[in-house]
Structure formats: structure tokens, C-alpha cells
Design an enzyme around this catalytic site. Structure first.
Site, PDB file in Angstrom:
ATOM      1  N   HIS A 131     -16.635  16.264 -10.378  1.00  0.00           N
ATOM      2  CA  HIS A 131     -15.755  17.430 -10.319  1.00  0.00           C
ATOM      3  C   HIS A 131     -16.584  18.575  -9.717  1.00  0.00           C
ATOM      4  O   HIS A 131     -17.790  18.653  -9.942  1.00  0.00           O
ATOM      5  CB  HIS A 131     -15.344  17.757 -11.754  1.00  0.00           C
ATOM      6  CG  HIS A 131     -14.280  18.801 -11.907  1.00  0.00           C
ATOM      7  ND1 HIS A 131     -14.526  20.144 -11.755  1.00  0.00           N
ATOM      8  CD2 HIS A 131     -12.966  18.692 -12.228  1.00  0.00           C
ATOM      9  CE1 HIS A 131     -13.398  20.820 -11.985  1.00  0.00           C
ATOM     10  NE2 HIS A 131     -12.439  19.966 -12.271  1.00  0.00           N
ATOM     11  N   ASP A 208     -20.980  15.122 -18.052  1.00  0.00           N
ATOM     12  CA  ASP A 208     -19.746  15.906 -18.013  1.00  0.00           C
ATOM     13  C   ASP A 208     -18.675  15.077 -18.723  1.00  0.00           C
ATOM     14  O   ASP A 208     -18.157  14.111 -18.172  1.00  0.00           O
ATOM     15  CB  ASP A 208     -19.381  16.183 -16.550  1.00  0.00           C
ATOM     16  CG  ASP A 208     -17.986  16.782 -16.400  1.00  0.00           C
ATOM     17  OD1 ASP A 208     -17.253  16.901 -17.407  1.00  0.00           O
ATOM     18  OD2 ASP A 208     -17.626  17.116 -15.253  1.00  0.00           O
ATOM     19  N   GLN A 211     -13.345  14.629 -19.287  1.00  0.00           N
ATOM     20  CA  GLN A 211     -12.274  13.626 -19.285  1.00  0.00           C
ATOM     21  C   GLN A 211     -12.502  12.528 -20.324  1.00  0.00           C
ATOM     22  O   GLN A 211     -11.609  11.715 -20.569  1.00  0.00           O
ATOM     23  CB  GLN A 211     -12.144  12.965 -17.902  1.00  0.00           C
ATOM     24  CG  GLN A 211     -11.641  13.886 -16.824  1.00  0.00           C
ATOM     25  CD  GLN A 211     -10.241  14.424 -17.092  1.00  0.00           C
ATOM     26  OE1 GLN A 211      -9.431  13.802 -17.773  1.00  0.00           O
ATOM     27  NE2 GLN A 211      -9.964  15.593 -16.568  1.00  0.00           N
ATOM     28  N   LYS A 234      -8.398  20.224 -22.887  1.00  0.00           N
ATOM     29  CA  LYS A 234      -8.023  18.874 -22.478  1.00  0.00           C
ATOM     30  C   LYS A 234      -7.935  17.936 -23.686  1.00  0.00           C
ATOM     31  O   LYS A 234      -7.666  16.748 -23.551  1.00  0.00           O
ATOM     32  CB  LYS A 234      -9.032  18.331 -21.465  1.00  0.00           C
ATOM     33  CG  LYS A 234      -8.972  19.084 -20.139  1.00  0.00           C
ATOM     34  CD  LYS A 234      -9.939  18.589 -19.094  1.00  0.00           C
ATOM     35  CE  LYS A 234      -9.722  19.383 -17.808  1.00  0.00           C
ATOM     36  NZ  LYS A 234     -10.665  19.015 -16.751  1.00  0.00           N
ATOM     37  N   CYS A 372     -10.215  19.033  -7.410  1.00  0.00           N
ATOM     38  CA  CYS A 372     -11.576  19.582  -7.552  1.00  0.00           C
ATOM     39  C   CYS A 372     -12.629  18.512  -7.318  1.00  0.00           C
ATOM     40  O   CYS A 372     -13.674  18.500  -7.995  1.00  0.00           O
ATOM     41  CB  CYS A 372     -11.799  20.227  -8.917  1.00  0.00           C
ATOM     42  SG  CYS A 372     -10.667  21.553  -9.290  1.00  0.00           S
TER      43      CYS A 372
HETATM   44  C1  PLP Z   1     -11.471  19.618 -16.078  1.00  0.00           C
HETATM   45  C2  PLP Z   1     -12.809  19.100 -15.701  1.00  0.00           C
HETATM   46  C3  PLP Z   1     -13.913  19.949 -15.606  1.00  0.00           C
HETATM   47  C4  PLP Z   1     -13.802  21.430 -15.773  1.00  0.00           C
HETATM   48  O1  PLP Z   1     -13.343  21.781 -17.030  1.00  0.00           O
HETATM   49  P1  PLP Z   1     -12.918  23.282 -17.340  1.00  0.00           P
HETATM   50  O2  PLP Z   1     -12.216  23.169 -18.634  1.00  0.00           O
HETATM   51  O3  PLP Z   1     -12.030  23.727 -16.212  1.00  0.00           O
HETATM   52  O4  PLP Z   1     -14.164  24.078 -17.413  1.00  0.00           O
HETATM   53  C5  PLP Z   1     -15.132  19.389 -15.315  1.00  0.00           C
HETATM   54  N1  PLP Z   1     -15.271  18.080 -15.128  1.00  0.00           N
HETATM   55  C6  PLP Z   1     -14.239  17.219 -15.211  1.00  0.00           C
HETATM   56  C7  PLP Z   1     -14.464  15.758 -15.027  1.00  0.00           C
HETATM   57  C8  PLP Z   1     -12.966  17.712 -15.485  1.00  0.00           C
HETATM   58  O5  PLP Z   1     -11.939  16.871 -15.557  1.00  0.00           O
END
Ligand code: PLP
Length: 413
Positions: A131, A208, A211, A234, A372
Site C-alpha cells: 500500500h 503492515d 488488512q 477496518k 493505493c
Molecule cells: C488501509 C491500509 C493502509 C492504511 O491504513 P489507514 O487506516 O488509511 O492509515 C495501509 N496498508 C494497507 C494494506 C491497507 O489496507
């Protein structure tokens, strides 16, 4: 709270679950809303919204500074959530759980503060499926410090090339940052194995988990990751709250990211000392309302059980995949085994934008565009895809209506 026996009846009765989400009764373009943009943000159940109300109605006071009762209670709510997060990701200590505004801020914190330890000629490893929020922060520090960024390639079916990854380590490699689960492909990356490889080279790893957190059990001690980032919004929680987990020894060795109240020990104009972990990285008044309500969201997920949620979502994914593939010219991006409940697709040469716009007219909310993840789009030679992503409140009936809508839009071109 966590010990409460899981109410399996709840999960089996999807109508009861859906009744907790007033937004799901909305109509869009005169049709019942089918919300399949959960990878962008999930909807929020009543128990979480009520937790926000409760904070405003009964507990609003600034945290950590006050001796008065309300301040103590507000602090207790925030610290109770910190403990819930600690257990949710199995961190060793709440000192290693830092509240941020979201995954993006968590990664920026590490890129900025850990980045101070990097020097010209150093290398960091990312992957092609990241992302933008796990690319751009590294480019910002990378540009300032003249650091080389390398990216692990992705196979046609959406898996990372582990051989290429191993070969990327050099004497100059200083950091690895990668997604647990891809927001576009749904691929669940073998992060534990990749962390072990990095550690053999003495290199720390940030995961990260934006998800992963709503779908996959996380155990930061078992993974042995050095940092882990996630976002509340999320995970059925409120927006504006996130978490950075970091191993104590790294966090202690890093400079603060931001300065301000809450994060200091003693301030004089000559010299300032910093607060202990985790407060050293929490400058200013935190979103104590959102953090408290995030606790309710974690409790909600735990009550339903991540294993049940994942099983339900997997059933939706299978049905949707099988049915979508019966549509002429259907191309699905990301077919790795064990993927999570996200489907990126294109039909023939119909643009993702046109498909998304027309699906919206049929009441179906999906994401379109680059998600993104422009380097990943480049990898597949497209400018965007349509993405349907599922959550615990979606139903097989919705999947069928979604597929029928895609079929109908496809027939218009
Ligand atoms: C949504 C997302 C982000 C960013 O998250 P935010 O809540 O917008 O800071 C980063 N990495 C992944 C894989 C995402 O799906």
C-alpha cells in the site's frame, strides 16, 4: 470481557448480526445497499457507536494528567483498550502498544524514528504489493538519507517471490517492511518465514497488518516481528485510531516521533527528558473517545471469534469467485491459495471506473482504481481494478446479487 463465552448463535444468525448495523438497511439508487468496500473501511456495530456515546455522555475528560475522578475513569478506559489490544496481538507488554491515528501514522512513526538510525548507502526491502502508506514514508526518509529501496517481486497469481527476497539481502540491508495481507490481491504473505529470513541477516521487520487484523489471528511474539501496524476503522471500530506494536528494545532506542504534552519526563529550556513507554510516542491528547470505542470493537470481534468470521468470509469468497468466473472475459487478480476475502477483477476492457459507477446504480458499493497500490497495478499492466471485499455481515444472497449486477453491467458493453 474476553473470557465471555463465544456466542455461536450470534454468528449463525446473520440477521441478528446485521441488525446491529443500521447503515446496512440503507438504500442506494433505490436499491438495497450491498456494501462490499470493507477493505477500505468496515461498518460499525451499535455496541461500538454506543461506546462512543457513553464516553461523551459520561466519561469525557483528558487522560493521564488528572487526579479528578472523570480523568481517572477516562484513563482507565484508554488503558483497558491498550490491554485488549495487547491480548489481541499477544504482545508481551502494554508498554509495546502505542496508540496512533492509524496504520499510516504507525508506519510514518517507524520510518521517521527508526529512519534516524539509517545512513547513506543503507538499503531497505519492501514488496511490489505494498500500500502507498508502506512505500511513501520510506521514500521520504530514503530521499533525505540517500537510502536504496528495493521491492520483492510478485508472481502472476499474486505471491511474493521468496527466492528473490532472500537474494536481496546485502551487508547494507537495514530494514524490511511488508504487508501481512495484500489489500488488492488478498494474498496472506508468509510473514513468519520472511521475518525469520530477515532476522538471520540481523535485519528488523515491520508488518503492515491493516488488512490482516480484521481477518487473521495475530501473534506478534510468535511472528517475532519487530513492529506491527493496524487501523481500528477496518476492524469495525471508529476512524482515527490505530496501533503500533514495537519490540521494547527498538522503541527504547528510538527518538520520539512528535513532541508535546504527555510524552515528557521533565522539560526545561536546557534539556527535556522523555516519558517511559508507551507514552514517549504518544504526544498530545490522544483520541481517548475513539480508543475506548476501539476496545468495544475488539471485544466484539473476540465475541464472534476470528475463526468464525474467517470461515464465514471464506464461504462468501468461494461463492463469489466461482460465480464471477462464469462471466465472459472475467479476469481475477490474486489467486494465491489461502487468500483472504478480497476479489480484484476486470471484465474484458471495461474500465474499473465504469464498472464501479454502474454497480453503484444497482446498489453495490465496491472500490475501483489503483487501491493505493500503483506499483502493483504497474506489475499487472493495468491502471486499476474493481475490488469487492467482504466482512462478517455480508451474506451469500448479497454475493449472488452482486454477481448478477456485475453480469448485467458486463452485458451493457
Ligand atoms: C488501509 C491500509 C493502509 C492504511 O491504513 P489507514 O487506516 O488509511 O492509515 C495501509 N496498508 C494497507 C494494506 C491497507 O489496507
Amino acid at each position: 470481557m474476553l473470557e465471555r463465552i463465544r456466542d455461536k448463535k450470534l454468528l449463525m444468525n446473520i440477521d441478528e448480526i446485521r441488525a446491529e448495523y443500521p447503515i446496512l438497511t440503507r438504500e442506494v439508487a433505490g436499491k438495497p445497499l450491498i456494501y462490499l468496500d470493507n477493505a477500505a473501511t468496515s461498518q460499525t456495530p451499535r455496541c461500538v457507536v454506543e461506546a462512543i456515546d457513553q464516553m461523551y455522555y459520561h466519561y469525557k475528560a483528558n487522560v493521564h494528567r488528572g487526579v479528578h475522578t472523570l480523568s481517572q475513569e477516562a484513563t482507565d478506559h484508554v488503558e483497558a483498550t491498550r490491554e485488549l489490544v495487547r491480548r489481541f496481538i499477544n504482545a508481551g507488554s502494554t508498554d509495546e502498544v502505542i496508540f496512533t491515528r492509524g496504520t499510516t501514522e504507525s508506519i510514518n512513526l517507524v520510518a521517521s524514528s527508526f529512519g534516524e538510525k539509517l545512513y547513506s548507502g543503507d538499503e531497505i526491502i519492501l514488496t511490489v504489493m505494498e500500500h502507498h502508506s508502506n512505500i511513501v514514508p520510506w521514500q521520504l526518509i530514503g530521499h533525505r538519507k540517500r537510502i536504496r529501496i528495493r521491492a520483492v517481486p510478485v508472481s502472476d497469481d499474486g505471491q511474493l517471490d521468496l527466492e528473490a527476497y532472500e537474494d536481496m539481502f546485502t551487508d547494507n540491508t537495514r530494514f524490511v517492511a511488508l504487508a501481512h495481507v495484500s489489500n488488492v490481491l488478498g494474498t496472506v504473505n508468509p510473514v513468519k518465514q520472511m521475518i525469520a529470513i530477515a532476522h538471520r541477516h540481523g535485519v528488523p521487520v515491520l508488518i503492515d497488518g491493516a488488512q490482516a487484523a480484521p481477518h487473521v489471528p495475530i501473534d506478534v511474539q510468535d511472528l517475532d516481528c519487530d513492529f506491527y501496524a493496524l487501523s481500528s476503522h477496518k476492524m469495525y471500530g471508529p476512524a482515527g485510531v490505530g496501533v503500533l506494536y514495537g519490540k521494547r528494545r527498538w522503541l527504547e532506542s528510538m527518538e520520539p516521533y512528535q513532541g508535546g504534552g504527555e510524552m515528557i519526563g521533565r522539560v526545561t529550556f536546557e534539556r527535556t527528558t522523555f516519558a517511559d513507554l508507551p507514552f514517549k510516542f504518544e504526544a498530545g491528547t490522544p483520541d481517548f473517545v475513539g480508543i475506548s470505542a476501539f476496545g468495544a470493537a475488539i471485544d466484539y470481534i473476540q465475541r464472534l471469534g476470528l475463526d468464525h468470521i474467517a470461515a464465514h468470509e471464506h464461504a462468501l469468497l468461494e461463492r463469489a469467485t466461482d460465480e464471477l468466473l462464469t462471466i465472459d472475459g472475467m479476469r481475477i487478480f490474486g489467486t494465491a491459495p489461502g487468500k483472504s476475502a478480497v476479489i480484484s477483477f476486470l471484465v474484458r476492457d471495461i474500465s474499473s471506473y465504469d464498472m464501479g459507477l454502474l454497480l453503484d446504480k444497482l446498489g453495490v458499493a465496491v472500490r475501483t482504481g489503483h487501491h493505493c497500490a500503483q506499483p502493483l497495478m504497474d506489475r499487472y499492466g493495468v491502471t486499476g481494478t474493481v475490488r469487492a471485499s467482504f466482512a462478517l455481515y455480508n451474506t451469500l444472497d448479497e454475493v449472488d446479487r452482486f454477481v448478477a449486477a456485475v453480469r448485467r453491467v458486463a452485458s451493457m458493453f
